[in-house]
Enzyme design. Sequence first.
Site, mmCIF file in Angstrom:
data_model
loop_
_atom_site.group_PDB
_atom_site.id
_atom_site.type_symbol
_atom_site.label_atom_id
_atom_site.label_comp_id
_atom_site.label_asym_id
_atom_site.label_seq_id
_atom_site.Cartn_x
_atom_site.Cartn_y
_atom_site.Cartn_z
ATOM 1 C CG ASP A 76 -0.272 -0.442 2.508
ATOM 2 O OD1 ASP A 76 0.973 -0.394 2.577
ATOM 3 O OD2 ASP A 76 -0.976 -0.830 3.444
ATOM 4 C CG ASP A 134 -8.524 -1.672 12.281
ATOM 5 O OD1 ASP A 134 -7.532 -2.339 11.880
ATOM 6 O OD2 ASP A 134 -8.981 -0.700 11.652
ATOM 7 C CG HIS A 173 -5.700 -2.519 9.179
ATOM 8 N ND1 HIS A 173 -5.899 -1.209 9.582
ATOM 9 C CD2 HIS A 173 -4.359 -2.710 9.284
ATOM 10 C CE1 HIS A 173 -4.743 -0.657 9.886
ATOM 11 N NE2 HIS A 173 -3.791 -1.544 9.724
ATOM 12 C CD GLU A 209 -8.466 0.912 8.196
ATOM 13 O OE1 GLU A 209 -8.268 -0.081 8.934
ATOM 14 O OE2 GLU A 209 -7.938 2.014 8.421
HETATM 15 P P1 PGA Z 1 2.425 -1.244 12.669
HETATM 16 O O1 PGA Z 1 1.197 -1.247 11.668
HETATM 17 O O2 PGA Z 1 3.393 -2.268 12.160
HETATM 18 O O3 PGA Z 1 3.020 0.134 12.603
HETATM 19 O O4 PGA Z 1 1.892 -1.594 14.015
HETATM 20 C C1 PGA Z 1 0.679 -2.476 11.253
HETATM 21 C C2 PGA Z 1 -0.482 -2.282 10.310
HETATM 22 O O5 PGA Z 1 -1.232 -1.303 10.454
HETATM 23 O O6 PGA Z 1 -0.656 -3.134 9.422
#
Ligand code: PGA
Length: 261
Positions: free
Chosen positions: A67, A136, A138, A143
Amino acid sequence: MEIVICKTKEEASRKAADLVAALLKKKPDAVLGLATGSTPVEMYKALIADVAAGKVSFKSVKSWNLDEYYGLEPTHEQSYRHFMDANLFDHVDVDKANTHVLDGLAADWRKEVADYEAAIAAAGGIDLQVLGIGSDGHIAFNEPGSSLASRTRLVSLTPQTIADNARFFEKSEDVPRQALSMGVGSIMEARRVVLLAFGAGKAAAVKGAIEGGVSQFCTASALQMHPDCWFFCDEAAASRLELKDYYAWRAGEALGAEIGD
Ligand code: PGA
């Protein structure tokens, strides 16, 4: 699904890197799907050390990232292109022309995502996809409410994700509200998936992904349907799993077979 549970994130990252390195030894021109965020940084460091030690090479690797923030230029400090250069590509022997990150400034995002998916298909598909997980649940920026069949597209971030990612920006208002993101359906096509999760803040998401029902409310739960998916967790992230002792025992054997321990 195999769930490797380690005392620390460093140990879990080393083991995940071993799985990636095993692929690169077997298939030096592997196609990798790569992830950003704080989670994969330790695993990238382990792979950088492997390259420095001459154990593996990225010379023939091709990569596609999950992404990119929509509206950020690739040189922006918080862009995912910049993250990948700084945390991996600048430190290994990869040909940067073979590394791909969605263009957050694409004038025609529909064409950008269609071309991106077509390029992955033309390369033969992703051999191994690295993932983090949001608090959450994702994966990539899929999301809650994202279709489990979704493809690469423009998405809107939830207030929770914007708050989680605000730590990387000066002010939370600076966090982009949209991103281009591979879909859950796109991710599910990878031949192998390696998801990393560390810290108590991920415990509920990990529980939902592994022991909850398959649901678009926790898009990582789609991985229950993936035939070759590995979770690498520290004890804090695994703390809410009901069957964690069983998973750890079973995964230890499976991982040994994969990395030759
Ligand atoms: P993070 O994010 O590695 O910064 O905790 C993970 C994600 O949102 O996929």
